[in-house]
Design an enzyme around this catalytic site. Structure first.
Site, PDB file in Angstrom:
ATOM      1  CB  ALA A   1     -35.518 -35.839 -22.551  1.00  0.00           C
ATOM      2  CB  CYS A   2     -31.669 -39.152 -21.589  1.00  0.00           C
ATOM      3  SG  CYS A   2     -30.180 -40.109 -21.886  1.00  0.00           S
ATOM      4  N   PRO A   3     -30.200 -37.336 -24.040  1.00  0.00           N
ATOM      5  CG  PRO A   3     -28.475 -37.322 -25.677  1.00  0.00           C
ATOM      6  CD  PRO A   3     -29.990 -37.362 -25.511  1.00  0.00           C
TER       7      PRO A   3
END
Length: 75
Positions: A13-15
C-alpha cells in the site's frame, strides 16, 4: 515494451510502491526504463504526481485484472 528493470510492489500500500520505485530508479542509468507492478488502486495518481516532482517520464501505464503497470524512463 523492453524494460531494464521490473519492480514488483503487488500487495503493498501507499507509499511503498513509490518508495520501492524510487530506490530502484536510483540504480538505473539515464534513458533506462523501469516497469513497476502494483495492486494499489491509488498508485495511478501517486505515480503521475511522483514523476512530475522528479522530472522522470511516465511513458505509459495500463491496468490488467487489478494489476497496474507503470513504465518510467529515467531522465
Amino acid at each position: 515494451m523492453k524494460t531494464d528493470l521490473v519492480v514488483d510492489t503487488k500487495g503493498m500500500a501507499c507509499p511503498m510502491p513509490i518508495v520501492k520505485a524510487k530506490k530502484a530508479l536510483d540504480g538505473l542509468e539515464s534513458g533506462q526504463i523501469m516497469e513497476v507492478l502494483s495492486t494499489d488502486k491509488g498508485s495511478l495518481n501517486d505515480f503521475q504526481a511522483w514523476v512530475k516532482q522528479t522530472k522522470h517520464e511516465l511513458i505509459s501505464h495500463e491496468e490488467d485484472n487489478g494489476i497496474y503497470k507503470f513504465y518510467v524512463k529515467k531522465l
